[in-house]
Design an enzyme around this catalytic site. Sequence first.
Site, short mmCIF file in Angstrom:
data_model
loop_
_atom_site.label_atom_id
_atom_site.label_comp_id
_atom_site.label_asym_id
_atom_site.label_seq_id
_atom_site.Cartn_x
_atom_site.Cartn_y
_atom_site.Cartn_z
N SER A 1 0.84 -1.20 0.00
CA SER A 1 0.00 0.00 0.00
C SER A 1 0.87 1.25 0.00
O SER A 1 1.66 1.44 -0.93
CB SER A 1 -0.96 -0.06 1.19
OG SER A 1 -1.96 0.92 1.09
N ASP B 1 -10.02 -4.16 -4.59
CA ASP B 1 -9.23 -3.07 -4.02
C ASP B 1 -9.42 -1.82 -4.87
O ASP B 1 -9.26 -1.89 -6.10
CB ASP B 1 -7.75 -3.48 -4.01
CG ASP B 1 -6.83 -2.46 -3.36
OD1 ASP B 1 -7.31 -1.37 -2.97
OD2 ASP B 1 -5.64 -2.76 -3.25
N HIS C 1 -7.84 -5.20 -0.45
CA HIS C 1 -6.66 -4.46 0.00
C HIS C 1 -6.26 -4.96 1.39
O HIS C 1 -7.11 -5.15 2.27
CB HIS C 1 -6.99 -2.97 0.08
CG HIS C 1 -5.80 -2.10 0.26
ND1 HIS C 1 -5.02 -1.67 -0.79
CD2 HIS C 1 -5.25 -1.56 1.38
CE1 HIS C 1 -4.05 -0.91 -0.33
NE2 HIS C 1 -4.16 -0.83 0.99
#
Length: 320
Positions: A164, A259, A289
């Site tokens: 991320s 995501d 995610h």
Amino acid sequence: MTPQRADEPHPDVQRFLERYESIEALSFDEGTVEDARGMFEKLRSGEPVVDLESVEDRAIEGPRGDVPIRVYEPGTDGEERPLVLYFHGGGWVVGSVDTHDDTCRKFADETGYPVVSVDYGLAPEYPFPEGLLDCYAALEWAAEAETAAELRADPDRLVLAGDSAGGNLAAATALLARDRGGPDVAYQVLLYPVTGDPRPTDAFEENAEGYFLSAADSSWFERHYFARDVDRGNVYALPRRAHDLSDLPPATVVTAGFDPLRDDGAAYAERLEEAGVPVSYHNYEDMIHGFFGMISAPVDVDVAHEAYARVAADLESALE
């Protein structure tokens, strides 16, 4: 690249989403920074699931003073192994070496490489580019001969990895090292990274809410990371904005079907390939995610374990 999502999230992921909804956790954008950090620490911290030869908390010199790190030694034999620098996720605002302890233990165990987790400065106290400069300082430290000798690592086989926002920092650190003529990076592992503006993509719209990371959360993180609007155009803040991505290290890019950042990561993988950079791209159509963190009870997802093995195989193929 046109990554897809499955008809429904994986059953294990669906159970996680139901549990997450049942505890009525605040969305990141619904509370203060301190609320968000406390919630994330509670969600991600727990008893270690992988035993290693040693796990040591240390500090290295950074641009603002000491940068905390955690060194994971898997206990593998031999000299001059690849070394992984890991940058944790959390939207540049939340997260720590503690929240990603299981991830780094698993990474070290799967690869057999020492892993160094970097506790870079978080926004809003340390907005862009402060955290990035901490990560770059860690790269310079890892490339030193003294560090390599101490960790039995090969300074010519340095890996930048992150998930991320950490994937963003890994990509940006690789770009910064290229442009500064800094330490050579042998490989980059970008797990559902932030690389550009995800808002115009199909994934951002179709996964805007209901799948853990929401569109509102993403905007909240960005507001804290960018103290100045002009920084949103900086290529080291969003590497997909860079005109030239040639001569960057080979990459593994991982995305998840459910995501909002899925298409952003895929677009960066495509840009790298177009620039002549070798890329191994994996999209997990029924994942969300953050699924790399789902490797221990109460959320232990087989697909997450498979993804670690796949990344480890990519690294072995490229580095050994």
